[in-house]
Write a protein that holds these residues in place. Structure first.
Motif, short mmCIF file in Angstrom:
data_model
loop_
_atom_site.label_atom_id
_atom_site.label_comp_id
_atom_site.label_asym_id
_atom_site.label_seq_id
_atom_site.Cartn_x
_atom_site.Cartn_y
_atom_site.Cartn_z
N ARG A 76 0.84 -1.19 0.00
CA ARG A 76 0.00 0.00 0.00
C ARG A 76 0.88 1.25 0.00
O ARG A 76 0.65 2.20 -0.74
N LYS A 77 1.91 1.24 0.83
CA LYS A 77 2.83 2.38 0.89
C LYS A 77 3.54 2.58 -0.45
O LYS A 77 3.78 3.70 -0.87
N GLU A 78 3.84 1.48 -1.11
CA GLU A 78 4.49 1.52 -2.42
C GLU A 78 3.57 2.10 -3.49
O GLU A 78 4.01 2.52 -4.55
N GLY A 79 2.26 2.11 -3.21
CA GLY A 79 1.31 2.63 -4.18
C GLY A 79 0.64 1.56 -5.01
O GLY A 79 -0.03 1.87 -6.00
N GLU A 80 0.81 0.30 -4.61
CA GLU A 80 0.19 -0.80 -5.34
C GLU A 80 -1.03 -1.31 -4.57
O GLU A 80 -0.98 -2.35 -3.90
N ALA A 81 -2.13 -0.59 -4.68
CA ALA A 81 -3.34 -0.94 -3.95
C ALA A 81 -3.84 -2.33 -4.30
O ALA A 81 -4.30 -3.07 -3.41
N LYS A 106 -9.48 -6.33 5.96
CA LYS A 106 -9.96 -5.46 4.88
C LYS A 106 -8.86 -4.45 4.56
O LYS A 106 -7.98 -4.20 5.37
N PHE A 107 -8.93 -3.84 3.39
CA PHE A 107 -7.97 -2.81 3.02
C PHE A 107 -8.06 -1.68 4.04
O PHE A 107 -9.09 -1.08 4.21
N TYR A 108 -7.00 -1.43 4.71
CA TYR A 108 -6.95 -0.44 5.78
C TYR A 108 -6.82 0.95 5.16
O TYR A 108 -5.85 1.21 4.46
N ARG A 109 -7.77 1.85 5.38
CA ARG A 109 -7.79 3.13 4.69
C ARG A 109 -7.37 4.32 5.54
O ARG A 109 -7.43 5.44 5.10
N ALA A 110 -6.93 4.08 6.76
CA ALA A 110 -6.44 5.19 7.58
C ALA A 110 -5.11 5.68 7.00
O ALA A 110 -4.54 5.06 6.11
N ALA A 111 -4.61 6.78 7.51
CA ALA A 111 -3.32 7.29 7.05
C ALA A 111 -2.25 6.23 7.27
O ALA A 111 -2.32 5.44 8.21
N LEU A 112 -1.26 6.20 6.39
CA LEU A 112 -0.20 5.20 6.50
C LEU A 112 0.47 5.24 7.87
O LEU A 112 0.78 4.18 8.43
#
Length: 95
Positions: A58-63, A76-82
């Motif tokens: 996710r941090k890499e930008g590969e959702a 689940k995909f965690y959507r809070a700030a990194l």
């Protein structure tokens, strides 16, 4: 170990001994070494390892890749700030 305690060790050359691989990966991530962090969890087949693996992608930008690892970790995909996710992972692993 709480997130702030782990941050206090970032001046060291290596993560503190006796750290589990996912926690060491988060330490390397905080040091700015994504590749080293990823190498620690890349083939780790535990829910904790897969959750950190997901965070790193996710941090890499590969959702799409992060979603795959979150599902394998049972999350689940965690959507809070990194930064919030990093702290939650550290505290969950250390607690």
């Amino acid at each position: 170990m709480r997130a702030e305690e782990l941050r206090e060790t970032l001046s060291l050359e290596e993560p503190p001994r006796a750290q589990v691989a996912p926690l060491a990966a988060l330490w390397w991530d905080a040091k700015g070494d994504w590749a080293r962090a990823h190498a620690l969890v890349d083939e780790l087949e535990t829910p904790e390892g897969m959750a950190v693996h997901a965070y790193l992608h996710r941090k890499e930008g590969e959702a799409w890749n992060a979603n795959y690892w979150y599902e394998r970790a049972g999350r689940k995909f965690y959507r809070a700030a990194l930064e919030q996710e990093w702290e939650a992972l550290v505290e969950g692993l250390a607690g």
